[in-house]
Design a protein around this motif. Structure first.
Motif, mmCIF file in Angstrom:
data_model
loop_
_atom_site.group_PDB
_atom_site.id
_atom_site.type_symbol
_atom_site.label_atom_id
_atom_site.label_comp_id
_atom_site.label_asym_id
_atom_site.label_seq_id
_atom_site.Cartn_x
_atom_site.Cartn_y
_atom_site.Cartn_z
ATOM 1 N N LEU A 164 7.495 9.556 2.646
ATOM 2 C CA LEU A 164 8.823 9.070 2.225
ATOM 3 C C LEU A 164 8.521 7.472 3.103
ATOM 4 O O LEU A 164 9.259 6.789 3.040
ATOM 5 N N VAL A 165 8.108 8.253 4.586
ATOM 6 C CA VAL A 165 7.901 7.145 6.187
ATOM 7 C C VAL A 165 7.113 6.089 5.172
ATOM 8 O O VAL A 165 7.080 4.307 5.121
ATOM 9 N N ILE A 166 5.901 5.987 4.187
ATOM 10 C CA ILE A 166 4.887 5.383 3.711
ATOM 11 C C ILE A 166 5.436 4.602 2.529
ATOM 12 O O ILE A 166 5.404 3.470 2.614
ATOM 13 N N ALA A 167 6.065 5.581 1.865
ATOM 14 C CA ALA A 167 7.245 4.304 1.273
ATOM 15 C C ALA A 167 8.564 4.197 1.824
ATOM 16 O O ALA A 167 8.691 2.300 1.183
ATOM 17 N N ALA A 168 8.912 4.314 2.332
ATOM 18 C CA ALA A 168 9.756 3.374 2.737
ATOM 19 C C ALA A 168 9.103 1.928 3.805
ATOM 20 O O ALA A 168 9.635 0.936 3.184
ATOM 21 N N SER A 172 10.123 -1.707 1.786
ATOM 22 C CA SER A 172 10.312 -2.949 3.092
ATOM 23 C C SER A 172 9.076 -3.982 2.973
ATOM 24 O O SER A 172 9.367 -4.879 3.184
ATOM 25 N N ALA A 173 7.424 -3.854 2.878
ATOM 26 C CA ALA A 173 7.157 -4.501 3.198
ATOM 27 C C ALA A 173 7.079 -5.598 1.898
ATOM 28 O O ALA A 173 7.115 -6.503 1.727
ATOM 29 N N SER A 174 7.040 -4.848 0.701
ATOM 30 C CA SER A 174 6.812 -5.888 -0.504
ATOM 31 C C SER A 174 8.355 -6.373 -0.254
ATOM 32 O O SER A 174 8.325 -7.801 -1.318
ATOM 33 N N THR A 177 7.958 -9.742 1.468
ATOM 34 C CA THR A 177 6.716 -10.687 0.688
ATOM 35 C C THR A 177 7.300 -10.650 -0.532
ATOM 36 O O THR A 177 6.616 -12.262 -0.599
ATOM 37 N N VAL A 178 7.779 -10.233 -1.764
ATOM 38 C CA VAL A 178 8.441 -11.200 -2.604
ATOM 39 C C VAL A 178 9.161 -11.174 -2.613
ATOM 40 O O VAL A 178 9.141 -12.849 -3.470
ATOM 41 N N ILE A 179 10.685 -10.607 -2.445
ATOM 42 C CA ILE A 179 11.648 -11.817 -2.321
ATOM 43 C C ILE A 179 12.079 -11.861 -1.427
ATOM 44 O O ILE A 179 12.791 -13.236 -2.128
ATOM 45 N N LEU A 180 11.347 -12.453 -0.309
ATOM 46 C CA LEU A 180 12.049 -13.403 0.927
ATOM 47 C C LEU A 180 10.578 -13.835 0.953
ATOM 48 O O LEU A 180 9.537 -13.550 1.892
ATOM 49 N N PRO A 181 9.803 -15.104 0.140
ATOM 50 C CA PRO A 181 8.901 -15.792 0.796
ATOM 51 C C PRO A 181 8.527 -16.002 1.770
ATOM 52 O O PRO A 181 9.036 -16.560 2.489
#
Length: 183
Positions: A164-168, A172-174, A177-181
Motif C-alpha cells: 500500500l505504501v509503495i502503491a501510494a 503520487s510520483a506519477s 510527473t504526469v499531471i503536473l509537468p
C-alpha cells in the motif's frame, strides 16, 4: 429503441452478445452454487458438492505459493471442525513474507477464471444447452463458492501492507510527473 453507446462503454457494445451469452450460461451454475452453500450449512454431507471448489481454492494457494517463494509444505482438502465452523481445506506455507503474503492469500480470486473459461468455451453464438452443460453446471458451481478468500486469507494478506505504501508513493510520483509537468 436506444443506442448502446449512449449508456455503455464501446467494448461492451461490441461484445454484448458474447457477454450476455456468458452471463446466461453461468446463471444456472450460480443458482446451484447458492443451493449448495445453503445445503452445506445444514449438514456436512453436502461438503461433497463443494469438493471441486475446495480443491481449486487450495491449489490456487499452493501454486501461487510455489511461484512467490512461500514454500508450500502441506495440502489438505479434508473438512475438519474448527470451533463452531468447518475448515474445508488448508495449505501450509513455511515462508510467508510481506512481499508474498497478499498474492498467496488472495490467490483464490484466480479460481473465478474457471467458470469464465467454461462459459466462453460453451456459450458460442448459436449455442444451446446439452447434457454436457448440466454436468458442467455441477462442476462450475463450486468454483463460485471457492473464488472468494476466507477470513484467514484476508488476515494473511494484511501482512503485505508495504504494498500500500509503495502503491501510494508510485501514484503520487506519477501524479506529479504526469499531471503536473516540470516548469
Amino acid at each position: 429503441m436506444f443506442d448502446c453507446a449512449a449508456i455503455a462503454p464501446a467494448w461492451f457494445c461490441q461484445h454484448r452478445e458474447v457477454l450476455l451469452n456468458v452471463l446466461l450460461y453461468l446463471a444456472p451454475s450460480l443458482a446451484l452454487a447458492l443451493v449448495i452453500r445453503r445445503l452445506a450449512a445444514f449438514h456436512p454431507f453436502f461438503f461433497l458438492f463443494t469438493l471441486a471448489g475446495t480443491i481449486c481454492h487450495e491449489l490456487a494457494h499452493f501454486c501461487v505459493g510455489l511461484l512467490t517463494g512461500a514454500r508450500p509444505a502441506g495440502f489438505s482438502v479434508m473438512p475438519r471442525r474448527v470451533g463452531q465452523s468447518w475448515q474445508l481445506g488448508s495449505v501450509s506455507l513455511t515462508r510467508v513474507r510481506w512481499y508474498n503474503a497478499a498474492p498467496v492469500a488472495l490467490a483464490p480470486f484466480l479460481v473465478a477464471a474457471v467458470p469464465l473459461a467454461v462459459a466462453l468455451w460453451r456459450a458460442q453464438p448459436g449455442w444451446h444447452f446439452e447434457p454436457l452443460d448440466l454436468l458442467l453446471a455441477f462442476a462450475v458451481a463450486p468454483q463460485f463458492l471457492a473464488c472468494w478468500p476466507s477470513a484467514v486469507d484476508w488476515k494473511i494478506a494484511l501482512r503485505s501492507w508495504p504494498y500500500l505504501v509503495i502503491a501510494a508513493l508510485a501514484w503520487s510520483a506519477s501524479y506529479y510527473t504526469v499531471i503536473l509537468p516540470p516548469v
